[in-house]
Scaffold this motif. Structure first.
Motif, short mmCIF file in Angstrom:
data_model
loop_
_atom_site.label_atom_id
_atom_site.label_comp_id
_atom_site.label_asym_id
_atom_site.label_seq_id
_atom_site.Cartn_x
_atom_site.Cartn_y
_atom_site.Cartn_z
N PHE A 23 0.79 -1.23 0.00
CA PHE A 23 0.00 0.00 0.00
C PHE A 23 0.82 1.28 0.00
O PHE A 23 0.28 2.38 0.08
CB PHE A 23 -0.93 0.03 1.22
CG PHE A 23 -1.88 -1.13 1.29
CD1 PHE A 23 -2.94 -1.23 0.39
CD2 PHE A 23 -1.72 -2.12 2.23
CE1 PHE A 23 -3.82 -2.30 0.44
CE2 PHE A 23 -2.59 -3.19 2.29
CZ PHE A 23 -3.65 -3.29 1.39
N GLY A 24 2.14 1.15 -0.04
CA GLY A 24 2.99 2.34 -0.03
C GLY A 24 3.08 2.92 1.38
O GLY A 24 2.85 2.23 2.38
N LYS A 25 3.44 4.20 1.46
CA LYS A 25 3.61 4.88 2.74
C LYS A 25 2.36 4.75 3.62
O LYS A 25 2.45 4.59 4.83
CB LYS A 25 3.94 6.36 2.51
CG LYS A 25 4.15 7.13 3.80
CD LYS A 25 4.43 8.60 3.51
CE LYS A 25 4.65 9.41 4.75
NZ LYS A 25 3.61 9.41 5.72
N ARG A 26 1.21 4.80 2.99
CA ARG A 26 -0.05 4.68 3.75
C ARG A 26 -0.12 3.34 4.49
O ARG A 26 -0.69 3.25 5.56
CB ARG A 26 -1.25 4.84 2.81
CG ARG A 26 -2.58 4.83 3.47
CD ARG A 26 -2.78 6.09 4.30
NE ARG A 26 -4.10 6.04 4.92
CZ ARG A 26 -4.34 6.46 6.15
NH1 ARG A 26 -3.41 6.99 6.87
NH2 ARG A 26 -5.55 6.37 6.64
N GLY A 27 0.43 2.29 3.93
CA GLY A 27 0.47 0.99 4.59
C GLY A 27 1.20 1.05 5.91
O GLY A 27 0.77 0.47 6.91
N GLY A 28 2.34 1.76 5.94
CA GLY A 28 3.09 1.93 7.18
C GLY A 28 2.31 2.74 8.20
O GLY A 28 2.30 2.42 9.39
N ASP A 29 1.62 3.80 7.73
CA ASP A 29 0.79 4.62 8.62
C ASP A 29 -0.34 3.78 9.22
O ASP A 29 -0.62 3.88 10.42
CB ASP A 29 0.21 5.81 7.86
CG ASP A 29 1.26 6.81 7.39
OD1 ASP A 29 2.40 6.78 7.94
OD2 ASP A 29 0.97 7.60 6.49
N LEU A 30 -0.97 2.97 8.39
CA LEU A 30 -2.06 2.12 8.88
C LEU A 30 -1.57 1.11 9.91
O LEU A 30 -2.24 0.84 10.91
CB LEU A 30 -2.75 1.40 7.72
CG LEU A 30 -3.57 2.30 6.78
CD1 LEU A 30 -4.02 1.50 5.56
CD2 LEU A 30 -4.75 2.90 7.51
N TRP A 31 -0.37 0.54 9.68
CA TRP A 31 0.19 -0.41 10.63
C TRP A 31 0.42 0.25 11.99
O TRP A 31 0.09 -0.30 13.03
CB TRP A 31 1.51 -0.98 10.10
CG TRP A 31 2.11 -1.99 11.03
CD1 TRP A 31 1.86 -3.33 11.04
CD2 TRP A 31 3.03 -1.75 12.10
NE1 TRP A 31 2.57 -3.94 12.06
CE2 TRP A 31 3.30 -2.98 12.72
CE3 TRP A 31 3.65 -0.60 12.59
CZ2 TRP A 31 4.17 -3.10 13.80
CZ3 TRP A 31 4.51 -0.72 13.66
CH2 TRP A 31 4.76 -1.96 14.25
N HIS A 32 0.99 1.48 11.97
CA HIS A 32 1.21 2.21 13.22
C HIS A 32 -0.11 2.43 13.96
O HIS A 32 -0.20 2.17 15.17
CB HIS A 32 1.89 3.56 12.94
CG HIS A 32 3.37 3.47 12.81
ND1 HIS A 32 4.00 3.53 11.59
CD2 HIS A 32 4.34 3.31 13.74
CE1 HIS A 32 5.30 3.42 11.78
NE2 HIS A 32 5.54 3.28 13.08
N LEU A 33 -1.10 2.92 13.26
CA LEU A 33 -2.39 3.20 13.90
C LEU A 33 -3.04 1.93 14.45
O LEU A 33 -3.58 1.92 15.55
CB LEU A 33 -3.33 3.91 12.92
CG LEU A 33 -2.92 5.33 12.51
CD1 LEU A 33 -3.84 5.86 11.42
CD2 LEU A 33 -2.90 6.26 13.71
N ALA A 34 -2.98 0.85 13.67
CA ALA A 34 -3.58 -0.42 14.11
C ALA A 34 -2.89 -0.96 15.35
O ALA A 34 -3.49 -1.68 16.14
CB ALA A 34 -3.52 -1.44 12.97
N ASN A 35 -1.61 -0.59 15.55
CA ASN A 35 -0.86 -1.05 16.71
C ASN A 35 -0.80 0.00 17.82
O ASN A 35 0.01 -0.11 18.74
CB ASN A 35 0.56 -1.47 16.28
CG ASN A 35 0.54 -2.82 15.59
OD1 ASN A 35 0.45 -3.84 16.25
ND2 ASN A 35 0.56 -2.82 14.26
N GLY A 36 -1.64 1.02 17.71
CA GLY A 36 -1.74 2.01 18.78
C GLY A 36 -0.59 2.99 18.83
O GLY A 36 -0.34 3.60 19.87
#
Length: 165
Positions: A23-36
């Motif tokens: 998903f590109g950079k957004r994938g990393g952002d989503l992972w961070h958010l999903a992990n609090g």
């Protein structure tokens, strides 16, 4: 969804690198958010769109004088809350819930912004006459004020009498 990720738990369990690849950079952002993990500051204060005050009566009221008294109490509380925030509003809304739980609102856009108890009460009582409350009774009354703008400069009435200092 195509990747089989349909819950936050599944998103959090994915490899951050895999999400970035897919998903590109957004994938990393989503992972961070999903992990609090979120460094954004918590914002607790925001400009309100409306401030309101309401009361539900223990028993339905049918006496118009009791309704006026209740509106006076609501106007006092609402005015106090608005003034603490140094706001004035132009759109006053009255909320009425009848004994059968039907709820209606009546609104009025005013030419000038208001914050005083007397102005709020005057407008609320005028809006009450546009309802069937005097015939049907009420279970709940509420008053709300919106259309805020912080008062930096107050527009004075050109023809109003001024006080001498």
């Amino acid at each position: 969804e195509k990747s089989g990720i349909n819950t936050i738990g599944k998103l959090a369990a994915q490899s951050r690198q895999d999400l970035i690849l897919e998903f590109g950079k957004r994938g990393g952002d989503l992972w961070h958010l999903a992990n609090g993990i979120d460094d954004d500051p918590v914002t607790t204060e925001r400009d309100p769109k409306q401030i309101s005050q309401e009361t539900t009566f223990p028993t339905d009221i049918y006496d118009i004088r009791e309704m006026h008294t209740a509106l006076g109490d609501l106007a006092t509380e609402l005015s106090s809350r608005i003034r603490r925030r140094n706001l004035k509003g132009r759109v006053l809304t009255l909320k009425v819930r009848y004994p059968n739980f039907e709820t209606i609102t009546r609104s009025q856009t005013l030419p000038l912004r208001i914050d005083s108890k007397s102005s709020i009460l005057q407008q609320a009582m005028a809006l009450l006459t546009r309802t069937d409350a005097h015939e049907r009774g009420v279970r709940l009354l509420g008053i709300g004020l919106a259309g805020f703008e912080e008062e930096k400069i107050e527009q004075l009435d050109l023809f109003a009498k001024t006080e001498k200092f």
